[in-house]
Structure formats: structure tokens, C-alpha cells
Design a protein around this motif. Structure first.
Motif, PDB file in Angstrom:
ATOM      1  N   THR A  52     -27.806 -44.347  23.227  1.00 23.58           N
ATOM      2  CA  THR A  52     -26.939 -45.463  23.214  1.00 23.58           C
ATOM      3  C   THR A  52     -26.113 -45.776  24.359  1.00 23.58           C
ATOM      4  OG1 THR A  52     -25.183 -44.191  22.122  1.00 23.58           O
ATOM      5  CG2 THR A  52     -26.651 -45.095  20.485  1.00 23.58           C
ATOM      6  N   PRO A  53     -25.449 -46.958  24.611  1.00 24.87           N
ATOM      7  CA  PRO A  53     -24.734 -47.325  25.663  1.00 24.87           C
ATOM      8  C   PRO A  53     -23.512 -46.455  25.770  1.00 24.87           C
ATOM      9  CG  PRO A  53     -25.623 -49.239  24.800  1.00 24.87           C
ATOM     10  CD  PRO A  53     -26.086 -48.202  23.835  1.00 24.87           C
ATOM     11  N   HIS A  54     -22.875 -46.111  24.661  1.00 24.02           N
ATOM     12  CA  HIS A  54     -21.675 -45.561  24.503  1.00 24.02           C
ATOM     13  C   HIS A  54     -21.626 -44.162  25.117  1.00 24.02           C
ATOM     14  CE1 HIS A  54     -17.494 -45.082  23.275  1.00 24.02           C
ATOM     15  NE2 HIS A  54     -17.705 -44.118  22.503  1.00 24.02           N
ATOM     16  N   TYR A  55     -22.872 -43.586  24.934  1.00 23.32           N
ATOM     17  CA  TYR A  55     -22.968 -42.010  25.210  1.00 23.32           C
ATOM     18  C   TYR A  55     -22.829 -41.986  26.773  1.00 23.32           C
ATOM     19  CZ  TYR A  55     -25.337 -37.567  26.246  1.00 23.32           C
ATOM     20  OH  TYR A  55     -25.433 -36.287  26.795  1.00 23.32           O
ATOM     21  N   GLN A  56     -23.426 -42.902  27.718  1.00 20.27           N
ATOM     22  CA  GLN A  56     -22.959 -42.681  28.852  1.00 20.27           C
ATOM     23  C   GLN A  56     -21.525 -42.787  29.552  1.00 20.27           C
ATOM     24  OE1 GLN A  56     -25.639 -41.813  30.765  1.00 20.27           O
ATOM     25  NE2 GLN A  56     -26.895 -42.333  28.614  1.00 20.27           N
ATOM     26  N   ARG A  57     -20.609 -43.258  28.509  1.00 22.51           N
ATOM     27  CA  ARG A  57     -19.295 -43.441  29.010  1.00 22.51           C
ATOM     28  C   ARG A  57     -18.516 -42.103  28.413  1.00 22.51           C
ATOM     29  NH1 ARG A  57     -20.194 -48.855  26.880  1.00 22.51           N
ATOM     30  NH2 ARG A  57     -19.319 -48.290  24.889  1.00 22.51           N
ATOM     31  N   LEU A  58     -19.257 -41.026  27.761  1.00 23.96           N
ATOM     32  CA  LEU A  58     -18.601 -40.113  27.335  1.00 23.96           C
ATOM     33  C   LEU A  58     -18.192 -39.096  28.246  1.00 23.96           C
ATOM     34  CD1 LEU A  58     -20.491 -39.264  24.076  1.00 23.96           C
ATOM     35  CD2 LEU A  58     -18.461 -40.289  24.240  1.00 23.96           C
ATOM     36  N   GLY A  59     -17.126 -38.244  28.424  1.00 27.13           N
ATOM     37  CA  GLY A  59     -16.603 -37.373  29.128  1.00 27.13           C
ATOM     38  C   GLY A  59     -17.575 -36.244  29.275  1.00 27.13           C
ATOM     39  N   VAL A  60     -17.156 -34.991  30.177  1.00 30.60           N
ATOM     40  CA  VAL A  60     -17.993 -33.929  30.193  1.00 30.60           C
ATOM     41  C   VAL A  60     -17.875 -33.307  29.127  1.00 30.60           C
ATOM     42  CG1 VAL A  60     -18.283 -31.920  31.443  1.00 30.60           C
ATOM     43  CG2 VAL A  60     -17.752 -34.013  32.819  1.00 30.60           C
ATOM     44  N   VAL A  61     -16.781 -33.057  28.465  1.00 27.03           N
ATOM     45  CA  VAL A  61     -16.342 -32.252  27.237  1.00 27.03           C
ATOM     46  C   VAL A  61     -17.295 -32.913  26.067  1.00 27.03           C
ATOM     47  CG1 VAL A  61     -14.671 -31.781  25.615  1.00 27.03           C
ATOM     48  CG2 VAL A  61     -14.121 -31.362  28.027  1.00 27.03           C
ATOM     49  N   ASP A  62     -17.246 -34.166  25.927  1.00 28.54           N
ATOM     50  CA  ASP A  62     -18.039 -34.603  24.834  1.00 28.54           C
ATOM     51  C   ASP A  62     -19.732 -34.704  24.997  1.00 28.54           C
ATOM     52  OD1 ASP A  62     -15.702 -35.380  23.429  1.00 28.54           O
ATOM     53  OD2 ASP A  62     -15.488 -37.066  24.533  1.00 28.54           O
ATOM     54  N   HIS A  63     -19.961 -34.634  26.196  1.00 30.37           N
ATOM     55  CA  HIS A  63     -21.286 -34.508  26.604  1.00 30.37           C
ATOM     56  C   HIS A  63     -21.568 -33.111  25.912  1.00 30.37           C
ATOM     57  CE1 HIS A  63     -22.188 -38.028  29.646  1.00 30.37           C
ATOM     58  NE2 HIS A  63     -22.540 -38.292  28.199  1.00 30.37           N
ATOM     59  N   THR A  64     -20.916 -32.130  26.549  1.00 27.86           N
ATOM     60  CA  THR A  64     -21.044 -30.598  26.286  1.00 27.86           C
ATOM     61  C   THR A  64     -21.108 -30.488  24.560  1.00 27.86           C
ATOM     62  OG1 THR A  64     -19.850 -30.019  28.288  1.00 27.86           O
ATOM     63  CG2 THR A  64     -20.294 -28.194  26.677  1.00 27.86           C
ATOM     64  N   ILE A  65     -20.243 -31.088  23.945  1.00 30.13           N
ATOM     65  CA  ILE A  65     -20.279 -30.969  22.553  1.00 30.13           C
ATOM     66  C   ILE A  65     -21.567 -31.706  22.049  1.00 30.13           C
ATOM     67  CG2 ILE A  65     -18.985 -31.661  20.598  1.00 30.13           C
ATOM     68  CD1 ILE A  65     -16.396 -31.443  21.803  1.00 30.13           C
ATOM     69  N   TYR A  66     -21.786 -32.741  22.406  1.00 32.20           N
ATOM     70  CA  TYR A  66     -23.067 -33.383  21.997  1.00 32.20           C
ATOM     71  C   TYR A  66     -24.169 -32.440  22.239  1.00 32.20           C
ATOM     72  CZ  TYR A  66     -27.142 -36.236  21.654  1.00 32.20           C
ATOM     73  OH  TYR A  66     -28.591 -36.904  21.467  1.00 32.20           O
ATOM     74  N   ILE A  67     -24.431 -31.829  23.289  1.00 27.13           N
ATOM     75  CA  ILE A  67     -25.599 -30.884  23.723  1.00 27.13           C
ATOM     76  C   ILE A  67     -25.590 -29.722  22.667  1.00 27.13           C
ATOM     77  CG2 ILE A  67     -26.601 -29.286  25.450  1.00 27.13           C
ATOM     78  CD1 ILE A  67     -25.755 -31.476  27.631  1.00 27.13           C
ATOM     79  N   VAL A  68     -24.290 -29.137  22.471  1.00 26.50           N
ATOM     80  CA  VAL A  68     -24.374 -27.954  21.564  1.00 26.50           C
ATOM     81  C   VAL A  68     -24.649 -28.478  20.365  1.00 26.50           C
ATOM     82  CG1 VAL A  68     -22.586 -26.250  20.440  1.00 26.50           C
ATOM     83  CG2 VAL A  68     -22.719 -26.636  22.976  1.00 26.50           C
TER      84      VAL A  68
END
Length: 165
Positions: A52-68
Motif C-alpha cells: 500500500t502507498p501508506h506503508y512507504q510513509r511509515l517510520g523505521v519503528v513502524d516498519h520494524t513493528i510490521y516486520i515483527v
């Protein structure tokens, strides 16, 4: 409980070990079906988020939470599908009681991983939706609720009320 003379003293049912294993297997598979459906829907949804386009705007912490969260979802899915594969591979080998024990362990592990997946997903969604400092407390409350519903209440019933209440 008195000895009934059939070798099943102390049990509420009169069934052989194989009959008990068959019954327990059927019950376990019914339980797994419910959990599998939930984890597969959640995992499928999680897999789409990265596109999704919104995913690219997430910060590092939120990307990490997503991957986990995705990894937790993948492991929960594996553990909850595991009993089906386990049964298929060992079927006909005359080890059903052992199979039930192993499938039960996989299911328990899958439920723990599902709890972690759901808490992590709630954390991610609430962080993105609200940016509120209260989010960890809400997630902790949700996790405590899951623990109470999934483990606390059953353990309470098992230890305190299992003898004919």
C-alpha cells in the motif's frame, strides 16, 4: 472413583487409549479450525500492507513493528497448520496418542504466537491511526484480555471447578 473392573479407574469415560486419542484428535481439529481461520485472515491482510502507498510513509519503528508482526503471523500460521500435516504424515503408524500430544503442543504454541501477532498488529494499527502516547497501555490491556480469555479462565476452571461444579 472406584475401580470399575474394566481397567479405567479414575476416568469419567470408559474408553480405550485409542478411543480417547480419536476423540481428543477430533476435538483438537475442531479447535484448530477456528484458530486457523483467524490467523490465516490476519496473516493474509498483513501480507498486503507492504504493497500500500501508506506503508512507504511509515517510520523505521513502524516498519520494524510490521516486520515483527508478519514474522509472528507466519510462525503462528505454521504452528496452527502443523497438526494437520503432522496427522497426515504419521497416520496409520499406530501412534495416535503421541500424535495428539504433539499436535496439542503445536496448537498451544500457535495460540501463543497468534496472541503475540494480534497484540503486535493492534500496536501497529493504533500507532499509525492515533500516534497517542497511550497506545502501549491499550495494547497491554488487549494482551491481558487475551491472556485472561485464552489462558486465565480455562486454567481457573481447570483447577478450581473441574470436579463436578
Amino acid at each position: 472413583m472406584a475401580d470399575t473392573g474394566d481397567g479405567h479407574e479414575g476416568r469419567g469415560r470408559h474408553e480405550t487409549e485409542d478411543e480417547r486419542a480419536d476423540r481428543m484428535w477430533s476435538e483438537l481439529i475442531q479447535e484448530v479450525r477456528v484458530a486457523q481461520t483467524g490467523v490465516q485472515i490476519l496473516f493474509g491482510f498483513l501480507l498486503t500492507v507492504a504493497f500500500t502507498p501508506h506503508y512507504q510513509r511509515l517510520g523505521v519503528v513502524d516498519h520494524t513493528i510490521y516486520i515483527v508482526t508478519v514474522v509472528l503471523g507466519a510462525t503462528a500460521t505454521g504452528a496452527l497448520i502443523g497438526p494437520v500435516s503432522f496427522h497426515r504424515i504419521v497416520a496409520g503408524r499406530r501412534i495416535k496418542p503421541q500424535s495428539v500430544r504433539w499436535a496439542s503442543r503445536l496448537t498451544f504454541a500457535g495460540l501463543v504466537l497468534l496472541l503475540a501477532t494480534m497484540a503486535s498488529a493492534v500496536l501497529l494499527v493504533l500507532r499509525v491511526a492515533t500516534h497517542g502516547a497511550y497506545v502501549p497501555y491499550v495494547v497491554a490491556g488487549v494482551a491481558v484480555w487475551y491472556l485472561a480469555c485464552w489462558y486465565g479462565l480455562p486454567l481457573w476452571a481447570r483447577t478450581g471447578h473441574a470436579k463436578g461444579d
